[in-house]
Each structure stands twice: as C-alpha cells, then as structure tokens.
Design an enzyme around this catalytic site. Sequence first.
Site, PDB file in Angstrom:
ATOM      1  N   CYS A 221      51.875  20.041 -21.443  1.00 18.68           N
ATOM      2  CA  CYS A 221      50.572  20.478 -21.959  1.00 18.68           C
ATOM      3  C   CYS A 221      50.344  21.907 -21.474  1.00 18.68           C
ATOM      4  O   CYS A 221      51.310  22.580 -21.086  1.00 18.68           O
ATOM      5  CB  CYS A 221      49.453  19.518 -21.544  1.00 18.68           C
ATOM      6  SG  CYS A 221      49.193  19.367 -19.767  1.00 18.68           S
TER       7      CYS A 221
ATOM      8  N   ARG B 253      46.517  16.321 -19.270  1.00 15.63           N
ATOM      9  CA  ARG B 253      47.189  15.434 -20.220  1.00 15.63           C
ATOM     10  C   ARG B 253      48.609  15.064 -19.821  1.00 15.63           C
ATOM     11  O   ARG B 253      48.972  13.873 -19.807  1.00 15.63           O
ATOM     12  CB  ARG B 253      47.186  16.080 -21.618  1.00 15.63           C
ATOM     13  CG  ARG B 253      45.805  16.180 -22.231  1.00 15.63           C
ATOM     14  CD  ARG B 253      45.781  17.122 -23.425  1.00 15.63           C
ATOM     15  NE  ARG B 253      45.983  18.517 -23.017  1.00 15.63           N
ATOM     16  CZ  ARG B 253      46.065  19.541 -23.839  1.00 15.63           C
ATOM     17  NH1 ARG B 253      45.994  19.328 -25.152  1.00 15.63           N
ATOM     18  NH2 ARG B 253      46.221  20.764 -23.379  1.00 15.63           N
TER      19      ARG B 253
ATOM     20  N   ASP C  63      42.481  18.810 -25.791  1.00 17.38           N
ATOM     21  CA  ASP C  63      42.409  19.330 -24.427  1.00 17.38           C
ATOM     22  C   ASP C  63      41.081  18.864 -23.818  1.00 17.38           C
ATOM     23  O   ASP C  63      40.010  19.238 -24.301  1.00 17.38           O
ATOM     24  CB  ASP C  63      42.466  20.859 -24.512  1.00 17.38           C
ATOM     25  CG  ASP C  63      42.389  21.520 -23.153  1.00 17.38           C
ATOM     26  OD1 ASP C  63      42.054  20.841 -22.164  1.00 17.38           O
ATOM     27  OD2 ASP C  63      42.661  22.732 -23.089  1.00 17.38           O
TER      28      ASP C  63
HETATM   29  P1  4NP Z   1      45.863  20.243 -19.673  1.00 22.15           P
HETATM   30  O1  4NP Z   1      44.344  20.734 -19.581  1.00 22.15           O
HETATM   31  O2  4NP Z   1      46.581  21.275 -20.515  1.00 22.15           O
HETATM   32  O3  4NP Z   1      45.762  18.921 -20.338  1.00 22.15           O
HETATM   33  O4  4NP Z   1      46.374  20.185 -18.248  1.00 22.15           O
HETATM   34  C1  4NP Z   1      43.989  22.007 -19.117  1.00 22.15           C
HETATM   35  C2  4NP Z   1      43.943  22.249 -17.771  1.00 22.15           C
HETATM   36  C3  4NP Z   1      43.577  23.500 -17.314  1.00 22.15           C
HETATM   37  C4  4NP Z   1      43.264  24.493 -18.212  1.00 22.15           C
HETATM   38  C5  4NP Z   1      43.329  24.245 -19.576  1.00 22.15           C
HETATM   39  C6  4NP Z   1      43.697  22.997 -20.024  1.00 22.15           C
HETATM   40  N1  4NP Z   1      42.867  25.761 -17.757  1.00 22.15           N
HETATM   41  O5  4NP Z   1      42.518  26.618 -18.590  1.00 22.15           O
HETATM   42  O6  4NP Z   1      42.856  26.013 -16.545  1.00 22.15           O
END
Ligand code: 4NP
Length: 151
Positions: A9, A15, A122
């Site tokens: 991800c 995720r 997300d």
């Molecule tokens: P992930 O969610 O891609 O599912 O781990 C996110 C976690 C952090 C960030 C964006 C999405 N961020 O911008 O820090």
Amino acid sequence: MATKILMVCLGNICRSPLAEGILQSKVDIDDVFVDSAGTGGYHIGSKPDSRSIAVGLKYDIDITLQRCRQFSVQDFKDFDLIYVMDHSNYNNVIALAQNEEEKAKVKLILDEVDTGLNEVPDPYHDDDGFENVFHLIDTACTSIAEKLNAN
Ligand code: 4NP
C-alpha cells in the site's frame, strides 16, 4: 520452495500490514511466505497504525510485531506475486518494474474477488474505514488462499 507474496500500500501502516497478517492466517506458512511494504517512505520502522492493530485483534489477527518498510526494486526479484491495494499503488510499483515479467507480478488485490470495488480505500483519514478495509482484504485473502492451498 515457498510461494512468496508481497502486499503493498502507500504507507505500509494501515492496509498492507492487515493484508500480510490476514493472508498468513489462511495459509500454511511453511508453503507461503507473506510480507508487506509501502511505496512511500514516511513511516519506515514504525508499527502498524493503532486502528489497524485494533481491527486485526478484533478478528484474532495480531499484526503488532510488524514494522514498516519501503518497497524496493529487489522485491520484484524476491517475490512471486505483488498485491497492491489501489490504482495509485499499482502505478507507483509498475513505474519501478524493469521488464514485462516484473510487471506481470503486480495485481490489484480486489481483482481476486467480486466485491463491486477494485480498490481498497485508503483509511488513513477515516477512523470508520478500518472495519470495511478489514473485510475487503479478508474476502480477497480467502480467495488468494484457496488458490494457494489448492497448489
Ligand atoms: P496505508 O495508509 O497506505 O494503508 O498504510 C496510509 C498511511 C499513511 C499515509 C497514507 C496512507 N500517510 O500519508 O502518511
């Protein structure tokens, strides 16, 4: 040799850690190696997001020992399949592939199932999104595991 599967991800804190933990729970870990990574480098070394840890524990999936790492081009060589959560992850990973064989390893995880969606949303800015994310990933991992376990 074990089949090696990488869940990807953006942050590797919401995720893909759940995808790693959920798929591990559905396969024989002697036959299938599962890992996860993020395309972004913002959270390297961090534990999964507390909201992902909480929804995992609610369903007996413990992801507390995972630590964030960033996707690298070596992952194309080390893994047989790379499941991404959304189109942005897909484009980011495909942009790093060096040939068609590497590109062919990259798949949207929800293409494995008919959920009516093709992206795992997300949930980072949506406290209520984690339950839905868990179930989408769980459904996809059930299908992935059925295929792996049939091999
Ligand atoms: P992930 O969610 O891609 O599912 O781990 C996110 C976690 C952090 C960030 C964006 C999405 N961020 O911008 O820090």
